[in-house]
Write an enzyme that holds these catalytic residues in place. Sequence first.
Site, PDB file in Angstrom:
ATOM      1  N   ALA A 315       0.831  -1.201   0.000  1.00  0.00           N
ATOM      2  CA  ALA A 315       0.000   0.000   0.000  1.00  0.00           C
ATOM      3  C   ALA A 315       0.867   1.252   0.000  1.00  0.00           C
ATOM      4  O   ALA A 315       1.913   1.294   0.656  1.00  0.00           O
ATOM      5  CB  ALA A 315      -0.922  -0.004   1.214  1.00  0.00           C
ATOM      6  N   PRO A 316       0.448   2.293  -0.734  1.00  0.00           N
ATOM      7  CA  PRO A 316       1.194   3.554  -0.728  1.00  0.00           C
ATOM      8  C   PRO A 316       1.220   4.165   0.674  1.00  0.00           C
ATOM      9  O   PRO A 316       0.328   3.928   1.488  1.00  0.00           O
ATOM     10  CB  PRO A 316       0.395   4.439  -1.695  1.00  0.00           C
ATOM     11  CG  PRO A 316      -0.430   3.505  -2.515  1.00  0.00           C
ATOM     12  CD  PRO A 316      -0.723   2.333  -1.624  1.00  0.00           C
ATOM     13  N   GLY A 317       2.224   4.985   0.918  1.00  0.00           N
ATOM     14  CA  GLY A 317       2.321   5.662   2.207  1.00  0.00           C
ATOM     15  C   GLY A 317       3.490   5.154   3.024  1.00  0.00           C
ATOM     16  O   GLY A 317       4.254   4.279   2.603  1.00  0.00           O
ATOM     17  N   LYS A 319       5.397   3.040   5.604  1.00  0.00           N
ATOM     18  CA  LYS A 319       5.209   1.691   6.126  1.00  0.00           C
ATOM     19  C   LYS A 319       5.023   1.733   7.638  1.00  0.00           C
ATOM     20  O   LYS A 319       5.698   2.478   8.343  1.00  0.00           O
ATOM     21  CB  LYS A 319       6.409   0.811   5.769  1.00  0.00           C
ATOM     22  CG  LYS A 319       6.504   0.494   4.280  1.00  0.00           C
ATOM     23  CD  LYS A 319       7.677  -0.439   3.998  1.00  0.00           C
ATOM     24  CE  LYS A 319       7.770  -0.756   2.516  1.00  0.00           C
ATOM     25  NZ  LYS A 319       8.913  -1.655   2.218  1.00  0.00           N
ATOM     26  N   GLY A 320       4.108   0.908   8.125  1.00  0.00           N
ATOM     27  CA  GLY A 320       3.834   0.865   9.546  1.00  0.00           C
ATOM     28  C   GLY A 320       4.856   0.045  10.310  1.00  0.00           C
ATOM     29  O   GLY A 320       5.516  -0.827   9.749  1.00  0.00           O
ATOM     30  N   MET A 321       4.968   0.325  11.594  1.00  0.00           N
ATOM     31  CA  MET A 321       5.883  -0.426  12.453  1.00  0.00           C
ATOM     32  C   MET A 321       5.223  -1.670  13.032  1.00  0.00           C
ATOM     33  O   MET A 321       5.896  -2.553  13.545  1.00  0.00           O
ATOM     34  CB  MET A 321       6.400   0.471  13.579  1.00  0.00           C
ATOM     35  CG  MET A 321       7.326   1.574  13.101  1.00  0.00           C
ATOM     36  SD  MET A 321       8.008   2.563  14.463  1.00  0.00           S
ATOM     37  CE  MET A 321       6.608   3.633  14.805  1.00  0.00           C
ATOM     38  N   LYS A 336      -4.504  -5.815   6.003  1.00  0.00           N
ATOM     39  CA  LYS A 336      -3.538  -5.472   7.051  1.00  0.00           C
ATOM     40  C   LYS A 336      -3.178  -6.732   7.838  1.00  0.00           C
ATOM     41  O   LYS A 336      -4.063  -7.412   8.373  1.00  0.00           O
ATOM     42  CB  LYS A 336      -4.131  -4.410   7.982  1.00  0.00           C
ATOM     43  CG  LYS A 336      -4.594  -3.155   7.240  1.00  0.00           C
ATOM     44  CD  LYS A 336      -5.398  -2.202   8.124  1.00  0.00           C
ATOM     45  CE  LYS A 336      -4.554  -1.506   9.137  1.00  0.00           C
ATOM     46  NZ  LYS A 336      -5.307  -0.421   9.830  1.00  0.00           N
ATOM     47  N   ASP A 371     -14.314   0.766  10.136  1.00  0.00           N
ATOM     48  CA  ASP A 371     -14.677  -0.600  10.509  1.00  0.00           C
ATOM     49  C   ASP A 371     -13.718  -1.567   9.817  1.00  0.00           C
ATOM     50  O   ASP A 371     -13.188  -1.284   8.744  1.00  0.00           O
ATOM     51  CB  ASP A 371     -16.117  -0.887  10.082  1.00  0.00           C
ATOM     52  CG  ASP A 371     -16.696  -2.104  10.780  1.00  0.00           C
ATOM     53  OD1 ASP A 371     -16.051  -2.634  11.712  1.00  0.00           O
ATOM     54  OD2 ASP A 371     -17.803  -2.535  10.397  1.00  0.00           O
TER      55      ASP A 371
END
Length: 584
Positions: A315-317, A319-321, A336, A371
């Site tokens: 996904a663009p953006g 990156k999550g930790m 996710k 949601d």
Amino acid sequence: MAAKLELLIAQTILQGFDAQYGRFLEVTAGAQQRFERADWPAVQQAMKKRIHLYDHHVGLVVEQLKCITGQQYFDADFPSRVKAVYTDLLPEYPRFEIAESFFNSVYCRLFRHRDLTPEKLFVFSSQPEGRFRDIPRPLSRDFTANGDVSAMLYNLLTDLPLRLPWENLSRDIDYITLALQQSFSAQQLAGATFQIANELFYRNKAAWLVGKLRVADRVYPFLLPIHHSDSGALFIDTCLTSKAEASIVFGFARSYFMVYAPLPAAMVEWLREILPGKTTAELYMAIGCQKHGKTECYREYLTFMSGSQEQFIIAPGVKGMVMLVFTLPSFDRVFKVIKDEFAPQKEVTQAQVMACYQLVKEHDRVGRMADTQEYENFVVDKARLSPELLAELQREVPDKLEDLGDRIAIRHLYMERRMTPLNLYLEQADEQQMRDAIEEYGNAIKQLAAANIFPGDMLFKNFGVTRHGRVVFYDYDEICYMTEVNFRDIPPPRYPEDELASEPWYSVSPNDVFPEEFRHFLCGDRRIRQVFEEMHRDLFEADYWRGLQQRIRDGHVEDVFAYRKKRRFSQRSGAALPATSATA
């Protein structure tokens, strides 16, 4: 004997679903009394209770089936035969579509989400699509203006089942009439037909009258939110007639409505005409059938995949930790997966992250938290994964992958509506878009806080912008209740050297939050800082947050509206409506 056992199992599952939906309707039916009594804590409790009913009854059925089958051995085709018998029970069954989802849930609980094939599960419905339009009794009543809209509105509103007095019905009718006249000509209204749902839609502190306004050959929503005044009388807060506004009212970031729907498929079809942008999954979720909404969401995904050759991509953006997030370029969902290992600064466990997502599912999302649908053993063809994504999956979540040859199974993931990350949106925004987005962001924070939710990580990358321009929070790994946080002012430095030190000169406990620090990580851009200081300076003050905490501890439940403040009659008409504690 075997055939009898299969029938007994099928009947047990269907009877279990009957019991579940009966309790679902029972809790829903209490919405009117809770609204009339202004028992807002009970509203919140009922919302959680209704969500838990489904899994509770699935568990009861699973235990019944274990007692029925005992230690018997069954051949590999036995589940398929049970499904076939169950299918034979559905043609005359009024809630067949959700009964199929309930069967799926029982199967998955029994077999631990393994061997999920169309022969053993209702991957797609067994019943013809046309059944969704078989309505044994009307869901709505027709009212015609006949040249006198005010008289028609009086008849409509006095016919409602609510047992409380109106504070000023003639005033509200004047407001509604004026709102209609601002959107439609006198000629259009004179020949208009108002189709009003027999059931009110309850959510939070409002009872929504939901209708269709038929003008010539066009159909518009007709939505009236009914609220309590401080004196306990009723008043109407606005009149919404655009499909964009209706879409927000029924949005994916809001709690499920409490609406009495013994035939949910019929209700979904009735709503579809005024909510054309909503998928079947979204409509079922809106009326509280979230587990069947999950089924429909998966079916929509499968339908998309069958008609597309797109590959999944990261996904663009930023990156999550905690989460690995991927998507399809043309699909409006993201997927996710909780990473096996988190970045060192993230002091949470996988179990805590899952608990946060469950908290969001059960809590009042106030239009500001997306949601999610939770899936296990999500199987994907390897050929549909981009090389970059496959490498990322193998690097970040190897413990959650099972190699199936040409396919790969992801043991656990969440599916969520895709939005434009706020940080990316702001990079491309013009001046007005930036101002609107910052206003929305601050409002989102304030509305979440008023609903007893502290986001934790408030960076722009953790928020998304919807197609309607609303800002919604979607990163839940650090959320907690507002009442669990200790909001502090930063103590003044003891010596000049304190401000130059790499470590703070004051003690910091795990739940301490210093709102003054928000300014540093949110307002690096000078343009954004100016707008933030103008619109939401109070977010940088510990006193503001402590004041919200006190209101929550005092038992106050805030009004949160599904429309902008300027849409309220009190704002549009220049006339005062009863005071409410709104955070619109």
